[in-house]
Design a protein around this motif. Structure first.
Motif, PDB file in Angstrom:
ATOM      1  N   LYS A   1       0.839  -1.204   0.000  1.00  0.00           N
ATOM      2  CA  LYS A   1       0.000   0.000   0.000  1.00  0.00           C
ATOM      3  C   LYS A   1       0.876   1.257   0.000  1.00  0.00           C
ATOM      4  CE  LYS A   1      -3.890  -2.125   2.445  1.00  0.00           C
ATOM      5  NZ  LYS A   1      -4.625  -2.156   3.735  1.00  0.00           N
ATOM      6  N   GLU A   2       1.923   1.258   0.813  1.00  0.00           N
ATOM      7  CA  GLU A   2       2.839   2.402   0.852  1.00  0.00           C
ATOM      8  C   GLU A   2       3.560   2.562  -0.480  1.00  0.00           C
ATOM      9  OE1 GLU A   2       5.451   1.843   4.195  1.00  0.00           O
ATOM     10  OE2 GLU A   2       3.775   1.837   5.618  1.00  0.00           O
ATOM     11  N   TYR A   3       3.990   1.458  -1.070  1.00  0.00           N
ATOM     12  CA  TYR A   3       4.665   1.496  -2.365  1.00  0.00           C
ATOM     13  C   TYR A   3       3.714   2.055  -3.422  1.00  0.00           C
ATOM     14  CZ  TYR A   3       7.626  -0.026  -6.248  1.00  0.00           C
ATOM     15  OH  TYR A   3       8.420  -0.048  -7.360  1.00  0.00           O
ATOM     16  N   ALA A   4       2.473   1.626  -3.385  1.00  0.00           N
ATOM     17  CA  ALA A   4       1.473   2.121  -4.332  1.00  0.00           C
ATOM     18  C   ALA A   4       1.320   3.636  -4.207  1.00  0.00           C
ATOM     19  CB  ALA A   4       0.131   1.425  -4.105  1.00  0.00           C
ATOM     20  N   ALA A   5       1.164   4.110  -3.003  1.00  0.00           N
ATOM     21  CA  ALA A   5       1.001   5.550  -2.787  1.00  0.00           C
ATOM     22  C   ALA A   5       2.246   6.311  -3.243  1.00  0.00           C
ATOM     23  CB  ALA A   5       0.713   5.829  -1.320  1.00  0.00           C
ATOM     24  N   ALA A   6       3.429   5.780  -2.931  1.00  0.00           N
ATOM     25  CA  ALA A   6       4.682   6.452  -3.286  1.00  0.00           C
ATOM     26  C   ALA A   6       4.914   6.497  -4.791  1.00  0.00           C
ATOM     27  CB  ALA A   6       5.864   5.757  -2.604  1.00  0.00           C
ATOM     28  N   THR A   7       4.294   5.580  -5.530  1.00  0.00           N
ATOM     29  CA  THR A   7       4.468   5.559  -6.992  1.00  0.00           C
ATOM     30  C   THR A   7       3.280   6.170  -7.716  1.00  0.00           C
ATOM     31  OG1 THR A   7       3.663   3.268  -7.074  1.00  0.00           O
ATOM     32  CG2 THR A   7       6.059   3.594  -6.985  1.00  0.00           C
ATOM     33  N   GLY A   8       2.458   6.920  -6.988  1.00  0.00           N
ATOM     34  CA  GLY A   8       1.380   7.681  -7.612  1.00  0.00           C
ATOM     35  C   GLY A   8       0.123   6.889  -7.915  1.00  0.00           C
ATOM     36  N   CYS A   9      -0.030   5.747  -7.289  1.00  0.00           N
ATOM     37  CA  CYS A   9      -1.229   4.936  -7.500  1.00  0.00           C
ATOM     38  C   CYS A   9      -2.350   5.417  -6.583  1.00  0.00           C
ATOM     39  CB  CYS A   9      -0.947   3.466  -7.205  1.00  0.00           C
ATOM     40  SG  CYS A   9       0.287   2.725  -8.291  1.00  0.00           S
ATOM     41  N   ALA A  10      -3.562   5.361  -7.101  1.00  0.00           N
ATOM     42  CA  ALA A  10      -4.719   5.714  -6.292  1.00  0.00           C
ATOM     43  C   ALA A  10      -5.292   4.501  -5.569  1.00  0.00           C
ATOM     44  CB  ALA A  10      -5.802   6.341  -7.170  1.00  0.00           C
ATOM     45  N   GLN A  11      -5.022   3.296  -6.103  1.00  0.00           N
ATOM     46  CA  GLN A  11      -5.608   2.093  -5.541  1.00  0.00           C
ATOM     47  C   GLN A  11      -4.647   0.913  -5.628  1.00  0.00           C
ATOM     48  OE1 GLN A  11      -9.091   1.603  -8.028  1.00  0.00           O
ATOM     49  NE2 GLN A  11     -10.363   2.801  -6.648  1.00  0.00           N
ATOM     50  N   LEU A  12      -4.936  -0.098  -4.807  1.00  0.00           N
ATOM     51  CA  LEU A  12      -4.281  -1.403  -4.875  1.00  0.00           C
ATOM     52  C   LEU A  12      -5.368  -2.421  -5.165  1.00  0.00           C
ATOM     53  CD1 LEU A  12      -1.638  -2.903  -2.563  1.00  0.00           C
ATOM     54  CD2 LEU A  12      -3.758  -4.154  -2.926  1.00  0.00           C
ATOM     55  N   HIS A  13      -5.115  -3.308  -6.127  1.00  0.00           N
ATOM     56  CA  HIS A  13      -6.083  -4.331  -6.523  1.00  0.00           C
ATOM     57  C   HIS A  13      -5.454  -5.713  -6.455  1.00  0.00           C
ATOM     58  CE1 HIS A  13      -9.341  -1.847  -8.420  1.00  0.00           C
ATOM     59  NE2 HIS A  13      -8.376  -0.952  -8.358  1.00  0.00           N
ATOM     60  N   LEU A  14      -6.279  -6.712  -6.204  1.00  0.00           N
ATOM     61  CA  LEU A  14      -5.850  -8.102  -6.333  1.00  0.00           C
ATOM     62  C   LEU A  14      -7.076  -8.976  -6.553  1.00  0.00           C
ATOM     63  CD1 LEU A  14      -6.565  -9.840  -3.522  1.00  0.00           C
ATOM     64  CD2 LEU A  14      -4.599  -8.610  -2.682  1.00  0.00           C
ATOM     65  N   ASP A  15      -6.869 -10.124  -7.156  1.00  0.00           N
ATOM     66  CA  ASP A  15      -7.898 -11.151  -7.302  1.00  0.00           C
ATOM     67  C   ASP A  15      -7.543 -12.281  -6.349  1.00  0.00           C
ATOM     68  OD1 ASP A  15      -9.367  -9.917  -9.368  1.00  0.00           O
ATOM     69  OD2 ASP A  15      -8.105 -10.808 -10.918  1.00  0.00           O
ATOM     70  N   SER A  16      -8.560 -12.980  -5.885  1.00  0.00           N
ATOM     71  CA  SER A  16      -8.337 -14.115  -4.993  1.00  0.00           C
ATOM     72  C   SER A  16      -9.328 -15.207  -5.365  1.00  0.00           C
ATOM     73  CB  SER A  16      -8.539 -13.681  -3.537  1.00  0.00           C
ATOM     74  OG  SER A  16      -8.316 -14.760  -2.664  1.00  0.00           O
ATOM     75  N   GLY A  17      -8.845 -16.431  -5.440  1.00  0.00           N
ATOM     76  CA  GLY A  17      -9.708 -17.557  -5.779  1.00  0.00           C
ATOM     77  C   GLY A  17     -10.896 -17.654  -4.841  1.00  0.00           C
ATOM     78  N   THR A  18     -12.044 -18.019  -5.382  1.00  0.00           N
ATOM     79  CA  THR A  18     -13.276 -18.066  -4.596  1.00  0.00           C
ATOM     80  C   THR A  18     -13.197 -19.040  -3.434  1.00  0.00           C
ATOM     81  OG1 THR A  18     -14.188 -19.694  -6.145  1.00  0.00           O
ATOM     82  CG2 THR A  18     -14.747 -17.372  -6.522  1.00  0.00           C
ATOM     83  N   TRP A  19     -12.349 -20.047  -3.522  1.00  0.00           N
ATOM     84  CA  TRP A  19     -12.213 -21.064  -2.472  1.00  0.00           C
ATOM     85  C   TRP A  19     -11.281 -20.636  -1.341  1.00  0.00           C
ATOM     86  CZ3 TRP A  19     -10.146 -20.883  -7.232  1.00  0.00           C
ATOM     87  CH2 TRP A  19      -8.762 -20.865  -7.318  1.00  0.00           C
ATOM     88  N   ARG A  20     -10.583 -19.496  -1.483  1.00  0.00           N
ATOM     89  CA  ARG A  20      -9.578 -19.076  -0.491  1.00  0.00           C
ATOM     90  C   ARG A  20     -10.213 -18.231   0.617  1.00  0.00           C
ATOM     91  NH1 ARG A  20      -4.956 -16.331  -2.175  1.00  0.00           N
ATOM     92  NH2 ARG A  20      -3.892 -17.433  -0.504  1.00  0.00           N
ATOM     93  N   LYS A  21     -11.108 -18.828   1.357  1.00  0.00           N
ATOM     94  CA  LYS A  21     -11.877 -18.108   2.386  1.00  0.00           C
ATOM     95  C   LYS A  21     -10.990 -17.477   3.458  1.00  0.00           C
ATOM     96  CE  LYS A  21     -15.746 -19.320   0.456  1.00  0.00           C
ATOM     97  NZ  LYS A  21     -16.385 -18.404  -0.470  1.00  0.00           N
ATOM     98  N   ASP A  22      -9.944 -18.173   3.892  1.00  0.00           N
ATOM     99  CA  ASP A  22      -9.045 -17.597   4.893  1.00  0.00           C
ATOM    100  C   ASP A  22      -8.371 -16.337   4.357  1.00  0.00           C
ATOM    101  OD1 ASP A  22      -9.667 -19.572   6.720  1.00  0.00           O
ATOM    102  OD2 ASP A  22      -7.875 -20.774   6.293  1.00  0.00           O
ATOM    103  N   ALA A  23      -7.972 -16.368   3.093  1.00  0.00           N
ATOM    104  CA  ALA A  23      -7.355 -15.196   2.470  1.00  0.00           C
ATOM    105  C   ALA A  23      -8.348 -14.044   2.415  1.00  0.00           C
ATOM    106  CB  ALA A  23      -6.841 -15.532   1.077  1.00  0.00           C
ATOM    107  N   HIS A  24      -9.600 -14.336   2.100  1.00  0.00           N
ATOM    108  CA  HIS A  24     -10.609 -13.283   2.014  1.00  0.00           C
ATOM    109  C   HIS A  24     -10.804 -12.608   3.370  1.00  0.00           C
ATOM    110  CE1 HIS A  24     -12.426 -15.853  -1.465  1.00  0.00           C
ATOM    111  NE2 HIS A  24     -11.237 -15.346  -1.766  1.00  0.00           N
ATOM    112  N   ARG A  25     -10.843 -13.419   4.426  1.00  0.00           N
ATOM    113  CA  ARG A  25     -10.975 -12.832   5.766  1.00  0.00           C
ATOM    114  C   ARG A  25      -9.771 -11.946   6.091  1.00  0.00           C
ATOM    115  NH1 ARG A  25     -13.546 -17.744   6.604  1.00  0.00           N
ATOM    116  NH2 ARG A  25     -11.635 -18.856   7.169  1.00  0.00           N
ATOM    117  N   PHE A  26      -8.573 -12.389   5.698  1.00  0.00           N
ATOM    118  CA  PHE A  26      -7.365 -11.593   5.907  1.00  0.00           C
ATOM    119  C   PHE A  26      -7.467 -10.261   5.165  1.00  0.00           C
ATOM    120  CE2 PHE A  26      -3.260 -10.407   3.966  1.00  0.00           C
ATOM    121  CZ  PHE A  26      -2.599  -9.982   5.099  1.00  0.00           C
TER     122      PHE A  26
END
Length: 146
Positions: free
Chosen positions: A101-126
């Motif tokens: 997130k800090e790297y994104a802001a420092a490089t002029g990004c407005a957002q951070l995005h990622l995709d996560s597999g629908t079965w990765r419930k623990d990752a989604h909670r994280f």
């Protein structure tokens, strides 16, 4: 006693190779002998590899790229984010996501995005615990003929 975690980009072949044990947990189809070459090929197109290093080992890794599109403007996209199973629940994933997130802001990004597999419930909670929200569905289809 473990050393204080350090987050840094993996830029040398040795550092990239050291990220393989973590990355293969997320991407089990990867082959160790081809890993550095695969990463280098992606780096030619803007991919970067960051890791949380503890006592010389990459305990969490993230592959990402900075890009732009009409929908989001300038953004950081996380292709891969994983903490080694034997090192989870020590805050390494949260530290790495905060660094991204800090790297994104420092490089002029407005957002951070990622995709996560629908079965990765623990990752989604994280991700939700770390302030991310579910914003869309990702659709895919194969276009090759066998």
């Amino acid at each position: 006693m473990s050393a204080e975690p350090v987050i840094a980009l993996a830029t040398t072949d040795e550092a990239i190779a050291a990220c393989y044990p973590a990355m293969v947990e997320l991407r089990p189809h990867l082959v160790a002998a081809a890993f550095v070459d695969r990463i280098r090929q992606q780096m030619a197109h803007g991919y970067q590899l960051a890791a949380v290093w503890v006592d010389g080992a990459a305990v969490a890794v993230a592959g990402f790229r900075v890009s732009e599109n009409l929908a989001w403007g300038r953004f950081l996209y996380v292709d891969d984010l994983v903490t080694r199973a034997d090192r989870r629940s020590h805050g390494y994933g949260a530290r790495l996501l905060a660094w991204l997130k800090e790297y994104a802001a420092a490089t002029g990004c407005a957002q951070l995005h990622l995709d996560s597999g629908t079965w990765r419930k623990d990752a989604h909670r994280f991700y939700e615990r770390e302030g991310m929200r579910l914003s869309s569905f990702h659709f895919v289809c194969d276009v090759t003929t066998a």
